[in-house]
Design an enzyme around this catalytic site. Structure first.
Site, PDB file in Angstrom:
ATOM      1  N   THR A 179      24.811  -0.134 -15.208  1.00  0.00           N
ATOM      2  CA  THR A 179      25.545   0.868 -14.426  1.00  0.00           C
ATOM      3  C   THR A 179      26.496   1.686 -15.283  1.00  0.00           C
ATOM      4  O   THR A 179      27.196   1.135 -16.128  1.00  0.00           O
ATOM      5  CB  THR A 179      26.356   0.183 -13.315  1.00  0.00           C
ATOM      6  OG1 THR A 179      25.459  -0.476 -12.468  1.00  0.00           O
ATOM      7  CG2 THR A 179      27.163   1.191 -12.503  1.00  0.00           C
ATOM      8  N   ASP A 181      27.936  -7.545 -10.613  1.00  0.00           N
ATOM      9  CA  ASP A 181      27.106  -8.172  -9.576  1.00  0.00           C
ATOM     10  C   ASP A 181      27.254  -7.442  -8.239  1.00  0.00           C
ATOM     11  O   ASP A 181      28.132  -7.726  -7.436  1.00  0.00           O
ATOM     12  CB  ASP A 181      27.526  -9.641  -9.437  1.00  0.00           C
ATOM     13  CG  ASP A 181      26.556 -10.401  -8.552  1.00  0.00           C
ATOM     14  OD1 ASP A 181      25.921  -9.776  -7.678  1.00  0.00           O
ATOM     15  OD2 ASP A 181      26.439 -11.624  -8.726  1.00  0.00           O
ATOM     16  N   GLY A 182      26.342  -6.490  -8.021  1.00  0.00           N
ATOM     17  CA  GLY A 182      26.449  -5.611  -6.865  1.00  0.00           C
ATOM     18  C   GLY A 182      26.375  -6.322  -5.535  1.00  0.00           C
ATOM     19  O   GLY A 182      26.951  -5.869  -4.548  1.00  0.00           O
ATOM     20  N   THR A 195      31.266  -2.099 -11.742  1.00  0.00           N
ATOM     21  CA  THR A 195      29.974  -2.476 -12.308  1.00  0.00           C
ATOM     22  C   THR A 195      29.856  -3.986 -12.236  1.00  0.00           C
ATOM     23  O   THR A 195      30.847  -4.683 -12.099  1.00  0.00           O
ATOM     24  CB  THR A 195      29.834  -1.970 -13.761  1.00  0.00           C
ATOM     25  OG1 THR A 195      28.553  -2.355 -14.259  1.00  0.00           O
ATOM     26  CG2 THR A 195      30.890  -2.558 -14.675  1.00  0.00           C
ATOM     27  N   ASP A 250      25.338  -2.159  -5.080  1.00  0.00           N
ATOM     28  CA  ASP A 250      26.610  -1.551  -4.701  1.00  0.00           C
ATOM     29  C   ASP A 250      26.696  -0.069  -5.065  1.00  0.00           C
ATOM     30  O   ASP A 250      27.408   0.704  -4.418  1.00  0.00           O
ATOM     31  CB  ASP A 250      27.766  -2.280  -5.394  1.00  0.00           C
ATOM     32  CG  ASP A 250      27.622  -2.234  -6.909  1.00  0.00           C
ATOM     33  OD1 ASP A 250      26.532  -2.573  -7.419  1.00  0.00           O
ATOM     34  OD2 ASP A 250      28.586  -1.843  -7.596  1.00  0.00           O
TER      35      ASP A 250
HETATM   36  N1  ASP Z   1      26.176  -3.050 -10.000  1.00  0.00           N
HETATM   37  C1  ASP Z   1      24.756  -2.900 -10.296  1.00  0.00           C
HETATM   38  C2  ASP Z   1      23.953  -3.507  -9.200  1.00  0.00           C
HETATM   39  O1  ASP Z   1      24.214  -4.639  -8.812  1.00  0.00           O
HETATM   40  C3  ASP Z   1      24.369  -3.503 -11.603  1.00  0.00           C
HETATM   41  C4  ASP Z   1      25.197  -3.016 -12.771  1.00  0.00           C
HETATM   42  O2  ASP Z   1      26.415  -2.977 -12.709  1.00  0.00           O
HETATM   43  O3  ASP Z   1      24.616  -2.678 -13.788  1.00  0.00           O
HETATM   44  O4  ASP Z   1      23.025  -2.878  -8.748  1.00  0.00           O
END
Ligand code: ASP
Length: 251
Positions: free
Chosen positions: A112, A165-166, A163, A143
């Site tokens: 992200t 663990d969405g 960013t 997220d």
């Molecule tokens: N937040 C993103 C998701 O869970 C992943 C990331 O931060 O790269 O989709």
């Protein structure tokens, strides 16, 4: 605001999200219809598969699809690729629902980019763009496209972008809560730490990074959970250029 989720075959998802903002009165478009919208807006329909992604997927399948995000299914998702069927959950135990086995373990598992910006007129904007979580179950929305979770901003208060663990970020609407904390008087650092501090009691190993910016003062802060070595972020102030920084995690 504008966003897209489950967008396939179009690069630069955040530009498509911006087209939703600028050319529609909607908020969120998803799936194949989001792709159709993007193509109508002049984006290219193209394969996003790379040598790296093909090889990574192949290795994952050869490793019995480990890790993955399935649970309470048969055959055992810790040993097989499925297809799965649901196991009956007769025992009403919330323990089962609190286990979180699969984590975004390193930089190759997530990608992200989140940003909060204030322009010369003092207008604030925020955005995120991502591929999501590697080896996610098809159809999963994280997220990033959910305003309030992956990012949020309010002209009167400030902005935030997250960013990590969405699936956990979504449950706490981390960016919204950080901005609301500032609305109630907290400085960016306290606002970030307060919302992240709610999470370890339920999700002790969730990896999350968060940046928070005050629209009133331009003050900013970053904080994180469980990111080894801290959370790297970049601050740019025109015309001074950019500075690389690392936030220490609170947990
Ligand atoms: N937040 C993103 C998701 O869970 C992943 C990331 O931060 O790269 O989709």
């Amino acid at each position: 605001m504008g966003s897209v989720a489950a967008l396939r075959r179009v690069k630069n998802a955040i530009a498509v999200a911006r087209a939703v903002l600028e050319h529609t009165e909607h908020t969120l478009l998803v799936g194949d219809q989001a792709t159709a919208f993007a193509i109508a807006m002049g984006f290219t329909n193209e394969s996003l598969t790379s040598d790296w992604s093909r090889e990574s997927h192949l290795k994952w399948r050869q490793n019995n699809c480990q890790p993955n995000y399935w649970r309470a299914v048969t055959p055992d998702p810790q040993k097989s690729c499925g297809p799965y069927k649901p196991l009956s959950l007769k025992k009403k135990s919330s323990d089962h629902l609190q286990q979180r086995r699969t984590h975004l373990v390193d930089r190759t598992h997530h990608d992200t980019i989140g940003a909060v910006a204030i322009d010369a007129q003092g207008r604030i904007a925020s955005g995120t763009s991502t591929n999501g979580a590697t080896h996610k179950i098809p159809g999963r929305v994280g997220d990033s496209p959910i305003v309030g979770a992956g990012s949020y901003c309010d002209q009167e208060v400030g902005g935030a972008a997250a960013t990590g663990d969405g699936d956990v970020i979504l449950r706490y609407l981390v960016s919204y809560q950080a901005v609301e904390n500032m609305r109630r008087g907290m400085a960016p650092e306290a606002a970030a730490k307060e919302v992240l501090g709610r999470i370890p009691a339920k999700f002790p190993t969730a990896q999350i990074g968060l940046v928070v910016v005050s629209a009133k003062t331009g003050a900013y802060a970053a904080s994180c959970l469980n990111i080894v070595g801290g959370f790297p972020y970049v601050v740019g102030v025109a015309p001074g250029g950019v500075q690389n920084k690392t936030a220490k995690c609170i947990g």
